[in-house]
Write a protein that holds these residues in place. Structure first.
Motif, PDB file in Angstrom:
ATOM      1  N   ASP A 155       0.810  -1.215   0.000  1.00 27.44           N
ATOM      2  CA  ASP A 155       0.000   0.000   0.000  1.00 27.44           C
ATOM      3  C   ASP A 155       0.843   1.265   0.000  1.00 27.44           C
ATOM      4  N   LEU A 156       2.149   1.112   0.122  1.00 29.21           N
ATOM      5  CA  LEU A 156       3.047   2.259   0.230  1.00 29.21           C
ATOM      6  C   LEU A 156       3.754   2.508  -1.102  1.00 29.21           C
ATOM      7  N   PRO A 157       4.412   3.654  -1.256  1.00 30.09           N
ATOM      8  CA  PRO A 157       5.167   3.911  -2.495  1.00 30.09           C
ATOM      9  C   PRO A 157       6.155   2.787  -2.792  1.00 30.09           C
ATOM     10  N   GLU A 158       6.435   2.592  -4.067  1.00 29.75           N
ATOM     11  CA  GLU A 158       7.225   1.441  -4.507  1.00 29.75           C
ATOM     12  C   GLU A 158       8.595   1.375  -3.852  1.00 29.75           C
ATOM     13  N   ALA A 159       9.247   2.504  -3.701  1.00 33.01           N
ATOM     14  CA  ALA A 159      10.575   2.508  -3.073  1.00 33.01           C
ATOM     15  C   ALA A 159      10.482   2.089  -1.610  1.00 33.01           C
ATOM     16  N   ASP A 160       9.448   2.546  -0.916  1.00 27.87           N
ATOM     17  CA  ASP A 160       9.264   2.165   0.487  1.00 27.87           C
ATOM     18  C   ASP A 160       8.952   0.676   0.600  1.00 27.87           C
ATOM     19  N   GLU A 161       8.117   0.180  -0.304  1.00 24.84           N
ATOM     20  CA  GLU A 161       7.786  -1.245  -0.280  1.00 24.84           C
ATOM     21  C   GLU A 161       9.036  -2.098  -0.455  1.00 24.84           C
ATOM     22  N   ALA A 162       9.902  -1.722  -1.402  1.00 22.18           N
ATOM     23  CA  ALA A 162      11.125  -2.487  -1.645  1.00 22.18           C
ATOM     24  C   ALA A 162      12.033  -2.471  -0.418  1.00 22.18           C
ATOM     25  N   ALA A 163      12.158  -1.322   0.225  1.00 30.19           N
ATOM     26  CA  ALA A 163      13.009  -1.221   1.412  1.00 30.19           C
ATOM     27  C   ALA A 163      12.452  -2.053   2.563  1.00 30.19           C
ATOM     28  N   LEU A 164      11.140  -2.067   2.745  1.00 28.25           N
ATOM     29  CA  LEU A 164      10.520  -2.844   3.822  1.00 28.25           C
ATOM     30  C   LEU A 164      10.632  -4.339   3.549  1.00 28.25           C
ATOM     31  N   ASN A 165      10.463  -4.729   2.292  1.00 23.66           N
ATOM     32  CA  ASN A 165      10.596  -6.144   1.941  1.00 23.66           C
ATOM     33  C   ASN A 165      12.004  -6.660   2.185  1.00 23.66           C
ATOM     34  N   ALA A 166      12.980  -5.773   2.148  1.00 23.35           N
ATOM     35  CA  ALA A 166      14.371  -6.188   2.349  1.00 23.35           C
ATOM     36  C   ALA A 166      14.706  -6.403   3.823  1.00 23.35           C
ATOM     37  N   ILE A 167      13.835  -5.988   4.734  1.00 23.44           N
ATOM     38  CA  ILE A 167      14.098  -6.167   6.168  1.00 23.44           C
ATOM     39  C   ILE A 167      13.848  -7.635   6.516  1.00 23.44           C
ATOM     40  N   PRO A 168      14.799  -8.299   7.151  1.00 22.64           N
ATOM     41  CA  PRO A 168      14.668  -9.743   7.373  1.00 22.64           C
ATOM     42  C   PRO A 168      13.701 -10.079   8.496  1.00 22.64           C
ATOM     43  N   THR A 169      13.308 -11.351   8.517  1.00 20.89           N
ATOM     44  CA  THR A 169      12.471 -11.873   9.596  1.00 20.89           C
ATOM     45  C   THR A 169      13.385 -12.291  10.735  1.00 20.89           C
ATOM     46  N   ARG A 170      13.618 -11.363  11.648  1.00 22.22           N
ATOM     47  CA  ARG A 170      14.538 -11.592  12.749  1.00 22.22           C
ATOM     48  C   ARG A 170      13.901 -11.152  14.060  1.00 22.22           C
ATOM     49  N   LEU A 171      14.541 -11.504  15.173  1.00 25.03           N
ATOM     50  CA  LEU A 171      14.118 -11.043  16.489  1.00 25.03           C
ATOM     51  C   LEU A 171      15.085 -10.004  17.036  1.00 25.03           C
ATOM     52  N   LYS A 172      15.916  -9.452  16.150  1.00 26.83           N
ATOM     53  CA  LYS A 172      16.799  -8.337  16.486  1.00 26.83           C
ATOM     54  C   LYS A 172      16.971  -7.498  15.229  1.00 26.83           C
ATOM     55  N   LEU A 173      16.579  -6.230  15.320  1.00 25.61           N
ATOM     56  CA  LEU A 173      16.685  -5.320  14.187  1.00 25.61           C
ATOM     57  C   LEU A 173      17.234  -3.993  14.673  1.00 25.61           C
ATOM     58  N   PRO A 174      17.986  -3.290  13.835  1.00 22.53           N
ATOM     59  CA  PRO A 174      18.503  -1.973  14.232  1.00 22.53           C
ATOM     60  C   PRO A 174      17.377  -0.963  14.382  1.00 22.53           C
ATOM     61  N   ALA A 175      17.619   0.063  15.180  1.00 20.04           N
ATOM     62  CA  ALA A 175      16.588   1.049  15.504  1.00 20.04           C
ATOM     63  C   ALA A 175      16.038   1.732  14.259  1.00 20.04           C
ATOM     64  N   GLU A 176      16.904   1.996  13.270  1.00 18.60           N
ATOM     65  CA  GLU A 176      16.414   2.685  12.076  1.00 18.60           C
ATOM     66  C   GLU A 176      15.411   1.837  11.294  1.00 18.60           C
ATOM     67  N   GLN A 177      15.607   0.517  11.263  1.00 22.39           N
ATOM     68  CA  GLN A 177      14.642  -0.345  10.594  1.00 22.39           C
ATOM     69  C   GLN A 177      13.341  -0.442  11.399  1.00 22.39           C
ATOM     70  N   ILE A 178      13.449  -0.538  12.710  1.00 26.64           N
ATOM     71  CA  ILE A 178      12.254  -0.564  13.556  1.00 26.64           C
ATOM     72  C   ILE A 178      11.425   0.700  13.332  1.00 26.64           C
ATOM     73  N   ASP A 179      12.084   1.842  13.335  1.00 26.59           N
ATOM     74  CA  ASP A 179      11.369   3.111  13.174  1.00 26.59           C
ATOM     75  C   ASP A 179      10.754   3.231  11.781  1.00 26.59           C
ATOM     76  N   ARG A 180      11.445   2.690  10.792  1.00 25.68           N
ATOM     77  CA  ARG A 180      10.884   2.737   9.437  1.00 25.68           C
ATOM     78  C   ARG A 180       9.626   1.874   9.351  1.00 25.68           C
ATOM     79  N   LEU A 181       9.631   0.729  10.008  1.00 28.29           N
ATOM     80  CA  LEU A 181       8.461  -0.153  10.020  1.00 28.29           C
ATOM     81  C   LEU A 181       7.299   0.484  10.762  1.00 28.29           C
ATOM     82  N   ILE A 182       7.586   1.118  11.895  1.00 24.57           N
ATOM     83  CA  ILE A 182       6.518   1.784  12.653  1.00 24.57           C
ATOM     84  C   ILE A 182       5.896   2.891  11.815  1.00 24.57           C
TER      85      ILE A 182
END
Length: 460
Positions: A409-436
């Motif tokens: 539902d988001l712009p194509e560039a944002d979708e690609a960046a979010l899809n690249a975030i792995p399925t993990r139980l530890k993520l850096p703060a910048e990725q967490i904030d981008r997901l929120i």
């Protein structure tokens, strides 16, 4: 030959280990169980949510959607977050659902720092070069309670049980795992525990979330014990009627009947082994269908009182699943065996999600129709009593809506960046904030959510 000898040795050692990795922690049913706090007011508007799996990626995106609902107005100066009455969740999404169920809207501001930024992988085993890890893998799972459940219990939920969750009127939270033996969803709610004659109130919330996240092989199954001698409630008797016509739910009815029968039969074994809810359905929708079939009422799984007073329900399906990955078509060679195996699992989960959502939408329409029929067939005295409470009450005045929110539902560039975030139980703060931020933005962009907000503000 060397690999075969190593494999045989590991299998032999695993067989000698014998003991279960996750002994059951559930208790028998009690005479006077702790009950959910009954609602103090009747609400005619409900927002329901489903949170998909996907590790902390899913947990953070779901949290963003909740914050997005907080920013959208509802009736009486409240927000759509205040209208959230039900959440069904799977795997990583269960972390957010359970936390919200325990702490409510007022607890959400601390969720990012207390949970999402914590390291859930600190105690996990990953290496297959360690012979001990191989032994654990063949014995049932690379990691057990000491690696995942204890982190959830100690750092995230701090020993809370479902009795703590029952202290809040809303939302009702269903945390979903999979009963792999019977190929069915197992939701952690009162009726499911009643079927195995166990007490949900005393059960740790962390155990339910761990079961929902127990990816096969990487995590050992979470085990529940059956207590047939402690049964308080009879099982449904009319799931499959002899001579009945085989409708489109016949196979599901039959599977549920077999499972329910074995739950009460000591000869069928003492234990249930639960794995990741995404194995059954990574959106957490199948458990609602199962409950509709099991209860066999026009209004179930909601209660009769809510069924006759409800006017508007919006069901928001929050999907943090990843899109297509890899670039296999660019060259003749590849992909590797590991890539193929991973893609096969992802394909099975994704295709099941598509089918569950495709079936869920017409099921909601049928549910709405059944409720209208039921309400309009109520005795006149009951209808008069309902109109006395609400002069505008009409039996046909009920509307269900379904919408799905995802990275797409988001712009194509944002979708690609979010899809690249792995399925993990530890993520850096910048990725967490981008997901929120993405979850908050997706909720604000969704046309059905905005339409629902306007409609309830106007009292339509």
């Amino acid at each position: 030959m060397r690999f075969a000898l190593l494999l045989s040795t590991c299998l032999l050692l695993a067989a000698c280990a014998g003991s279960p990795l996750n002994p059951p922690r559930n208790q028998p049913a009690v005479v006077q169980p702790v009950l959910r706090t009954p609602p103090t007011e009747t609400r005619d508007t409900v927002v329901a949510l489903s949170f998909s799996g996907g590790g902390l990626r899913a947990a953070a995106f779901a949290y963003g959607v909740l914050e997005g609902l907080r920013a959208l107005p509802s009736a009486g100066g409240q927000s759509l977050l205040d209208d959230v009455g039900f959440i069904t969740s799977v795997s990583g999404g269960s972390i957010t659902a359970a936390y919200f169920g325990l702490h409510g809207a007022e607890g959400l501001p601390s969720f990012r720092d207390k949970v999402l930024l914590r390291d859930g992988e600190a105690g996990l085993r990953f290496s297959l070069l360690n012979p001990t890890n191989l032994m654990r893998l063949f014995a049932g799972g690379l990691n057990d309670r000491s690696n995942l459940n204890d982190w959830l219990d100690r750092d995230v939920f701090k020993g809370a049980t479902f009795a703590d969750m029952f202290k809040r009127e809303r939302p009702v939270v269903w945390i979903n795992a999979s009963n792999a033996q019977y190929r069915l969803a197992f939701p952690f709610h009162e009726r499911a525990f009643a079927s195995i004659c166990s007490d949900l109130a005393s059960f740790p919330v962390s155990e339910a979330v761990a079961a929902s996240m127990a990816v096969p092989l990487f995590f050992a199954p979470v085990v529940l014990e059956k207590f047939p001698d402690a049964c308080r409630e009879p099982l449904p008797t009319s799931l499959v009627r002899r001579g009945a016509e085989r409708d489109d739910q016949y196979r599901l009815r039959l599977a549920l009947q077999r499972a329910m029968k074995d739950y009460r039969d000591p000869r069928a074994g003492r234990y249930l082994k639960l794995v990741d809810g995404g194995v059954t359905d990574n959106l957490g929708l199948v458990s609602i269908l199962q409950s509709r079939v099991l209860l066999d009422t026009p209004y179930g799984p909601i209660g009769e009182h809510e069924a006759v007073t409800l006017r508007r329900l919006l069901f928001v399906v929050v999907d943090a699943g990843q899109g297509p990955s890899g670039d296999w078509g660019r060259e003749l060679a590849g992909p590797s065996g590991v890539d193929i195996a991973t893609a096969a699992v992802d394909t099975a989960i994704e295709s099941t999600m598509r089918m569950s959502y495709a079936y869920f939408v017409p099921m909601m329409r049928n549910w709405e129709r059944d409720l209208v029929t039921y309400r309009c067939s109520l005795p006149d005295a009951r209808k008069d009593a309902l109109r006395a409470l609400d002069p505008h009450w009409r039996c046909e005045d009920i509307r269900f809506s379904v919408t799905q929110i995802s990275f797409a539902d988001l712009p194509e560039a944002d979708e690609a960046a979010l899809n690249a975030i792995p399925t993990r139980l530890k993520l850096p703060a910048e990725q967490i904030d981008r997901l929120i931020a993405a979850g908050r933005d997706a909720a604000a962009r969704d046309a059905d959510v905005r339409r629902f907000s306007r409609m309830v503000q106007r009292g339509e």
